[in-house]
Motif scaffolding. Structure first.
Motif, PDB file in Angstrom:
ATOM      1  N   ALA A 160       7.856  13.868  -1.114  1.00 19.17           N
ATOM      2  CA  ALA A 160       7.249  14.014  -2.444  1.00 19.17           C
ATOM      3  C   ALA A 160       6.725  15.451  -2.512  1.00 19.17           C
ATOM      4  O   ALA A 160       5.573  15.707  -2.177  1.00 19.17           O
ATOM      5  CB  ALA A 160       6.142  13.001  -2.647  1.00 19.17           C
ATOM      6  N   GLY A 161       7.592  16.371  -2.907  1.00 23.44           N
ATOM      7  CA  GLY A 161       7.216  17.784  -2.884  1.00 23.44           C
ATOM      8  C   GLY A 161       7.027  18.198  -1.440  1.00 23.44           C
ATOM      9  O   GLY A 161       7.920  18.032  -0.617  1.00 23.44           O
ATOM     10  N   ASN A 162       5.846  18.721  -1.099  1.00 19.80           N
ATOM     11  CA  ASN A 162       5.582  19.094   0.288  1.00 19.80           C
ATOM     12  C   ASN A 162       4.808  18.002   1.028  1.00 19.80           C
ATOM     13  O   ASN A 162       4.220  18.252   2.063  1.00 19.80           O
ATOM     14  CB  ASN A 162       4.826  20.429   0.353  1.00 19.80           C
ATOM     15  CG  ASN A 162       3.469  20.354  -0.323  1.00 19.80           C
ATOM     16  OD1 ASN A 162       3.183  19.413  -1.066  1.00 19.80           O
ATOM     17  ND2 ASN A 162       2.628  21.332  -0.062  1.00 19.80           N
ATOM     18  N   ASN A 163       4.810  16.789   0.504  1.00 15.18           N
ATOM     19  CA  ASN A 163       4.126  15.644   1.116  1.00 15.18           C
ATOM     20  C   ASN A 163       5.125  14.576   1.525  1.00 15.18           C
ATOM     21  O   ASN A 163       6.266  14.548   1.075  1.00 15.18           O
ATOM     22  CB  ASN A 163       3.127  15.018   0.133  1.00 15.18           C
ATOM     23  CG  ASN A 163       1.897  15.867  -0.058  1.00 15.18           C
ATOM     24  OD1 ASN A 163       1.540  16.681   0.783  1.00 15.18           O
ATOM     25  ND2 ASN A 163       1.233  15.676  -1.175  1.00 15.18           N
ATOM     26  N   TYR A 164       4.659  13.700   2.382  1.00 16.74           N
ATOM     27  CA  TYR A 164       5.372  12.464   2.705  1.00 16.74           C
ATOM     28  C   TYR A 164       4.680  11.357   1.927  1.00 16.74           C
ATOM     29  O   TYR A 164       3.469  11.293   1.876  1.00 16.74           O
ATOM     30  CB  TYR A 164       5.264  12.133   4.200  1.00 16.74           C
ATOM     31  CG  TYR A 164       5.890  13.150   5.110  1.00 16.74           C
ATOM     32  CD1 TYR A 164       7.248  13.117   5.385  1.00 16.74           C
ATOM     33  CD2 TYR A 164       5.112  14.145   5.693  1.00 16.74           C
ATOM     34  CE1 TYR A 164       7.830  14.042   6.224  1.00 16.74           C
ATOM     35  CE2 TYR A 164       5.674  15.080   6.541  1.00 16.74           C
ATOM     36  CZ  TYR A 164       7.035  15.032   6.802  1.00 16.74           C
ATOM     37  OH  TYR A 164       7.605  15.963   7.637  1.00 16.74           O
ATOM     38  N   ARG A 165       5.467  10.476   1.308  1.00 20.28           N
ATOM     39  CA  ARG A 165       4.898   9.307   0.640  1.00 20.28           C
ATOM     40  C   ARG A 165       5.399   8.087   1.391  1.00 20.28           C
ATOM     41  O   ARG A 165       6.593   7.906   1.582  1.00 20.28           O
ATOM     42  CB  ARG A 165       5.312   9.207  -0.817  1.00 20.28           C
ATOM     43  CG  ARG A 165       4.800   7.885  -1.419  1.00 20.28           C
ATOM     44  CD  ARG A 165       4.721   7.842  -2.897  1.00 20.28           C
ATOM     45  NE  ARG A 165       3.847   8.791  -3.511  1.00 20.28           N
ATOM     46  CZ  ARG A 165       2.515   8.672  -3.628  1.00 20.28           C
ATOM     47  NH1 ARG A 165       1.906   7.640  -3.090  1.00 20.28           N
ATOM     48  NH2 ARG A 165       1.810   9.570  -4.259  1.00 20.28           N
ATOM     49  N   ALA A 166       4.457   7.256   1.834  1.00 17.56           N
ATOM     50  CA  ALA A 166       4.789   6.038   2.567  1.00 17.56           C
ATOM     51  C   ALA A 166       4.449   4.828   1.707  1.00 17.56           C
ATOM     52  O   ALA A 166       3.415   4.801   1.042  1.00 17.56           O
ATOM     53  CB  ALA A 166       4.005   5.981   3.872  1.00 17.56           C
ATOM     54  N   GLY A 194       0.838  -1.189   0.000  1.00 20.19           N
ATOM     55  CA  GLY A 194       0.000   0.000   0.000  1.00 20.19           C
ATOM     56  C   GLY A 194       0.872   1.238   0.000  1.00 20.19           C
ATOM     57  O   GLY A 194       2.043   1.187   0.387  1.00 20.19           O
ATOM     58  N   SER A 195       0.301   2.351  -0.446  1.00 18.16           N
ATOM     59  CA  SER A 195       1.021   3.622  -0.398  1.00 18.16           C
ATOM     60  C   SER A 195       0.047   4.727  -0.028  1.00 18.16           C
ATOM     61  O   SER A 195      -1.160   4.611  -0.244  1.00 18.16           O
ATOM     62  CB  SER A 195       1.703   3.933  -1.732  1.00 18.16           C
ATOM     63  OG  SER A 195       0.750   4.311  -2.697  1.00 18.16           O
ATOM     64  N   GLY A 196       0.585   5.782   0.538  1.00 15.68           N
ATOM     65  CA  GLY A 196      -0.213   6.948   0.891  1.00 15.68           C
ATOM     66  C   GLY A 196       0.658   8.181   0.839  1.00 15.68           C
ATOM     67  O   GLY A 196       1.852   8.117   1.144  1.00 15.68           O
ATOM     68  N   SER A 197       0.069   9.306   0.453  1.00 16.43           N
ATOM     69  CA  SER A 197       0.828  10.550   0.353  1.00 16.43           C
ATOM     70  C   SER A 197      -0.015  11.703   0.886  1.00 16.43           C
ATOM     71  O   SER A 197      -1.096  11.969   0.360  1.00 16.43           O
ATOM     72  CB  SER A 197       1.212  10.811  -1.109  1.00 16.43           C
ATOM     73  OG  SER A 197       1.918  12.025  -1.223  1.00 16.43           O
TER      74      SER A 197
END
Length: 191
Positions: free
Chosen positions: A154-160, A74-77
């Motif tokens: 990821a830019g101004n996000n965190y991607r998990a 799974g992934s989330g951002s």
């Protein structure tokens, strides 16, 4: 190959989200900016998507296959680190639940119509419409084990990205749980 396809589809989704109007983008012509998007903005987005795709862990694209275990990714951002991780775990747990107890319902409609006269200007129009529902029953997915996780900017996000594992033993407990519950309820009713 998979990462190249992912770049194209990610780019289409990213650009579609940045444009205010609804447009269809042909991946084969993805070298040109879609209408309403400047060339500079388009090139910047292409660069961002390519960089992100290159950072995707290999295990995310091709989860391990191991006898005695079931794996899900799974992934989330989001701008919040914990929320990104929670979303990634939720997505992987949904995949696990789907593998245990889901039903698929699909319907396809085909419309064929003749357009034009009976001569050389006649043609046939064929439209296909398909709707698919994937229903996931209430499923106990407790007991998973997080094998790997990666957090990236990821830019101004965190991607998990997460990789969850269920052993066959745990999966059997999950599958047997509704049966045990039904048996227990039947036994209680008799008393």
């Amino acid at each position: 190959m998979k990462k190249s396809l992912l770049v194209g589809s990610s780019l289409v989704a990213l650009l579609g989200a940045s444009a205010c109007q609804t447009t269809s983008t042909n991946i084969s012509s993805a070298e040109q900016a879609p209408p309403g998007v400047t060339k500079e903005m388009y090139e910047h987005k292409v660069k961002q998507v390519k960089e992100q795709v290159e950072k995707i862990p290999d295990w995310f694209l091709e989860p391990p296959i191991e006898e005695g275990s079931i794996f899900a990714v799974g992934s989330g951002s989001t701008p919040d680190l914990q929320l990104s991780l929670d979303l990634a775990i939720l997505q992987a747990k949904t995949t696990l639940a789907d593998r245990f107890q889901s039903t698929l319902k699909s319907q396809t409609k085909n419309f064929v119509a003749k357009v034009g006269g009976s001569g050389a200007d006649a043609s046939v129009v064929n439209e296909v419409e398909r709707a698919t529902k994937n229903l996931i029953a209430n499923t106990d997915v407790s007991g998973y084990h997080m094998v790997k996780n990666v957090i990236q900017s990821a830019g101004n996000n965190y991607r998990a990205f997460v990789l969850l594992e269920y052993s066959d033993e745990q999966a059997n407990k999950i599958l047997m749980n509704p049966v045990s519950y039904t048996h227990l309820r039947a036994h209680e009713t008799r008393e």
